[in-house]
Motif scaffolding. Structure first.
Motif, PDB file in Angstrom:
ATOM      1  N   ALA A  20     -20.886  66.410  20.578  1.00  0.00           N
ATOM      2  CA  ALA A  20     -22.167  66.056  19.959  1.00  0.00           C
ATOM      3  C   ALA A  20     -22.064  66.105  18.438  1.00  0.00           C
ATOM      4  O   ALA A  20     -22.620  65.245  17.740  1.00  0.00           O
ATOM      5  CB  ALA A  20     -23.266  66.988  20.450  1.00  0.00           C
ATOM      6  N   ALA A  48     -21.374  60.831  25.891  1.00  0.00           N
ATOM      7  CA  ALA A  48     -21.203  61.467  24.587  1.00  0.00           C
ATOM      8  C   ALA A  48     -19.759  61.377  24.116  1.00  0.00           C
ATOM      9  O   ALA A  48     -19.482  61.075  22.946  1.00  0.00           O
ATOM     10  CB  ALA A  48     -21.647  62.925  24.653  1.00  0.00           C
ATOM     11  N   GLU A  49     -18.832  61.644  25.026  1.00  0.00           N
ATOM     12  CA  GLU A  49     -17.407  61.569  24.689  1.00  0.00           C
ATOM     13  C   GLU A  49     -17.024  60.166  24.256  1.00  0.00           C
ATOM     14  O   GLU A  49     -16.312  59.979  23.257  1.00  0.00           O
ATOM     15  CB  GLU A  49     -16.578  61.991  25.905  1.00  0.00           C
ATOM     16  CG  GLU A  49     -15.078  62.025  25.662  1.00  0.00           C
ATOM     17  CD  GLU A  49     -14.640  63.251  24.884  1.00  0.00           C
ATOM     18  OE1 GLU A  49     -13.724  63.100  24.058  1.00  0.00           O
ATOM     19  OE2 GLU A  49     -15.209  64.332  25.100  1.00  0.00           O
ATOM     20  N   TYR A  85     -20.672  54.205  19.211  1.00  0.00           N
ATOM     21  CA  TYR A  85     -21.810  53.868  20.062  1.00  0.00           C
ATOM     22  C   TYR A  85     -21.876  52.369  20.334  1.00  0.00           C
ATOM     23  O   TYR A  85     -22.029  51.937  21.477  1.00  0.00           O
ATOM     24  CB  TYR A  85     -23.106  54.341  19.398  1.00  0.00           C
ATOM     25  CG  TYR A  85     -24.343  53.936  20.161  1.00  0.00           C
ATOM     26  CD1 TYR A  85     -24.707  54.599  21.324  1.00  0.00           C
ATOM     27  CD2 TYR A  85     -25.149  52.881  19.718  1.00  0.00           C
ATOM     28  CE1 TYR A  85     -25.836  54.224  22.044  1.00  0.00           C
ATOM     29  CE2 TYR A  85     -26.271  52.498  20.416  1.00  0.00           C
ATOM     30  CZ  TYR A  85     -26.616  53.164  21.581  1.00  0.00           C
ATOM     31  OH  TYR A  85     -27.731  52.783  22.293  1.00  0.00           O
ATOM     32  N   ILE A 118     -28.737  62.961  24.238  1.00  0.00           N
ATOM     33  CA  ILE A 118     -27.590  63.701  23.711  1.00  0.00           C
ATOM     34  C   ILE A 118     -27.932  64.309  22.354  1.00  0.00           C
ATOM     35  O   ILE A 118     -27.664  65.480  22.083  1.00  0.00           O
ATOM     36  CB  ILE A 118     -26.358  62.775  23.579  1.00  0.00           C
ATOM     37  CG1 ILE A 118     -25.858  62.362  24.962  1.00  0.00           C
ATOM     38  CG2 ILE A 118     -25.235  63.467  22.800  1.00  0.00           C
ATOM     39  CD1 ILE A 118     -24.906  61.186  24.935  1.00  0.00           C
ATOM     40  N   LEU A 119     -28.539  63.513  21.490  1.00  0.00           N
ATOM     41  CA  LEU A 119     -28.866  63.977  20.146  1.00  0.00           C
ATOM     42  C   LEU A 119     -29.931  65.070  20.166  1.00  0.00           C
ATOM     43  O   LEU A 119     -29.819  66.071  19.456  1.00  0.00           O
ATOM     44  CB  LEU A 119     -29.347  62.804  19.291  1.00  0.00           C
ATOM     45  CG  LEU A 119     -28.279  61.782  18.900  1.00  0.00           C
ATOM     46  CD1 LEU A 119     -28.911  60.589  18.204  1.00  0.00           C
ATOM     47  CD2 LEU A 119     -27.227  62.423  17.999  1.00  0.00           C
ATOM     48  N   LEU A 167     -24.101  62.208  31.008  1.00  0.00           N
ATOM     49  CA  LEU A 167     -24.344  62.393  29.579  1.00  0.00           C
ATOM     50  C   LEU A 167     -23.071  62.869  28.873  1.00  0.00           C
ATOM     51  O   LEU A 167     -22.788  62.451  27.744  1.00  0.00           O
ATOM     52  CB  LEU A 167     -25.464  63.402  29.356  1.00  0.00           C
ATOM     53  CG  LEU A 167     -26.901  62.892  29.521  1.00  0.00           C
ATOM     54  CD1 LEU A 167     -27.876  64.045  29.364  1.00  0.00           C
ATOM     55  CD2 LEU A 167     -27.215  61.786  28.523  1.00  0.00           C
ATOM     56  N   SER A 174     -20.515  72.591  21.045  1.00  0.00           N
ATOM     57  CA  SER A 174     -20.869  71.171  21.226  1.00  0.00           C
ATOM     58  C   SER A 174     -20.024  70.272  20.332  1.00  0.00           C
ATOM     59  O   SER A 174     -20.553  69.498  19.524  1.00  0.00           O
ATOM     60  CB  SER A 174     -22.357  70.963  20.915  1.00  0.00           C
ATOM     61  OG  SER A 174     -23.174  71.828  21.659  1.00  0.00           O
ATOM     62  N   ALA A 214     -18.593  59.217  20.864  1.00  0.00           N
ATOM     63  CA  ALA A 214     -17.954  59.922  19.756  1.00  0.00           C
ATOM     64  C   ALA A 214     -16.571  59.367  19.438  1.00  0.00           C
ATOM     65  O   ALA A 214     -16.166  59.333  18.275  1.00  0.00           O
ATOM     66  CB  ALA A 214     -17.849  61.412  20.066  1.00  0.00           C
ATOM     67  N   LEU A 237     -20.095  63.066  17.312  1.00  0.00           N
ATOM     68  CA  LEU A 237     -20.948  61.881  17.433  1.00  0.00           C
ATOM     69  C   LEU A 237     -21.921  61.814  16.273  1.00  0.00           C
ATOM     70  O   LEU A 237     -22.096  60.762  15.641  1.00  0.00           O
ATOM     71  CB  LEU A 237     -21.701  61.926  18.762  1.00  0.00           C
ATOM     72  CG  LEU A 237     -22.812  60.887  18.973  1.00  0.00           C
ATOM     73  CD1 LEU A 237     -22.257  59.481  18.880  1.00  0.00           C
ATOM     74  CD2 LEU A 237     -23.498  61.117  20.318  1.00  0.00           C
ATOM     75  N   TYR A 238     -22.563  62.919  15.969  1.00  0.00           N
ATOM     76  CA  TYR A 238     -23.526  62.971  14.866  1.00  0.00           C
ATOM     77  C   TYR A 238     -22.836  62.632  13.542  1.00  0.00           C
ATOM     78  O   TYR A 238     -23.351  61.833  12.745  1.00  0.00           O
ATOM     79  CB  TYR A 238     -24.146  64.357  14.802  1.00  0.00           C
ATOM     80  CG  TYR A 238     -25.139  64.534  13.681  1.00  0.00           C
ATOM     81  CD1 TYR A 238     -26.454  64.112  13.816  1.00  0.00           C
ATOM     82  CD2 TYR A 238     -24.755  65.142  12.482  1.00  0.00           C
ATOM     83  CE1 TYR A 238     -27.370  64.281  12.782  1.00  0.00           C
ATOM     84  CE2 TYR A 238     -25.661  65.309  11.444  1.00  0.00           C
ATOM     85  CZ  TYR A 238     -26.965  64.876  11.600  1.00  0.00           C
ATOM     86  OH  TYR A 238     -27.854  65.041  10.570  1.00  0.00           O
ATOM     87  N   LEU A 276     -28.174  58.129  24.430  1.00  0.00           N
ATOM     88  CA  LEU A 276     -27.914  58.589  23.067  1.00  0.00           C
ATOM     89  C   LEU A 276     -29.030  59.505  22.588  1.00  0.00           C
ATOM     90  O   LEU A 276     -28.773  60.566  22.004  1.00  0.00           O
ATOM     91  CB  LEU A 276     -27.786  57.388  22.132  1.00  0.00           C
ATOM     92  CG  LEU A 276     -27.585  57.712  20.644  1.00  0.00           C
ATOM     93  CD1 LEU A 276     -26.265  58.431  20.427  1.00  0.00           C
ATOM     94  CD2 LEU A 276     -27.651  56.432  19.808  1.00  0.00           C
TER      95      LEU A 276
END
Length: 213
Positions: free
Chosen positions: A119, A35-36, A43, A76-77, A31, A116, A39, A122-123, A73
């Motif tokens: 994360a 995520a890395e 995606y 992670i979120l 994960l 984080s 980001a 990414l968001y 995904l």
């Protein structure tokens, strides 16, 4: 609970693939890698093979842990957003006055960036994609719940006379939100500035402005 393209809740799919051991070290490592890459690359631009290659495994081996890239995904979120909302709710409920609550919301936001950063990035980078992706409607709903908390605190501060009555709370919230979360682009957990110090400086400017008394 959101359902992915398979129509099953993410938690159900995770259990069937990983024997319910969602906290396994290997799963967490995968994960983190995903995520890395989500980001930094985006995606849509990251494939299952990319993640597997980075992890040093075959693509097929990844499916022993996750049913799809979408499931990764989702996890992670949720691991970022659910605790964030819970903490914001607790801060609002436990606060003694609007100013104290606002300060604590700010401090925890910077702490979340510190804890984080991937994360958060990414968001921030993929928010538009989340809003239109089936199965990820909860992202927008969570964002609205968080916004409601901040707006409620700002309105309460105005009502009590702690905050200026001549500012638009909706714009003020956007100013504060964007100023805080955009710091993920330059803040480094091991860098010169600690997140506590960044929060202090932010609050000094927020409350006192730049003009000397």
């Amino acid at each position: 609970m959101a359902a992915g393209r398979s129509g099953q809740p993410a938690s159900t799919r995770r259990g069937s693939r990983a024997g319910g051991n969602s906290g396994s070290r290997r799963r967490g490592e995968l994960l983190g890698i995903a995520a890395e890459m989500f980001a930094t690359r985006g995606y849509a631009q990251t494939t299952v093979r990319d993640i597997a290659d980075e992890a040093g495994i075959l693509s097929g081996s990844l499916y022993h842990h996750f049913s799809s890239k979408e499931e990764m995904l989702d996890e992670i979120l949720r691991e970022f957003l659910d605790p964030l909302l819970e903490r914001f709710i607790a801060i609002e409920q436990q606060g003694e006055n609007p100013e104290q609550v606002l300060d604590e919301l700010v401090r925890h936001s910077f702490a979340a960036i510190h804890d984080s950063p991937v994360a958060v990035a990414l968001y921030q980078n993929e928010l538009t994609m989340f809003s239109s992706r089936p199965g990820f409607e909860y992202v927008g709903r969570t964002g609205k719940k968080i916004e409601k908390i901040w707006l409620s605190v700002l309105k309460a501060g105005q009502k009590s006379g702690v905050f200026r009555p001549d500012v638009d709370v909706n714009l003020t919230y956007r100013f504060i939100r964007d100023a805080i979360w955009s710091t993920v682009r330059w803040y480094r957990p091991r860098g010169t500035y600690r997140h506590e110090a960044v929060a202090v400086q932010f609050l000094l400017v927020l409350h006192g402005g730049l003009h000397t008394a």
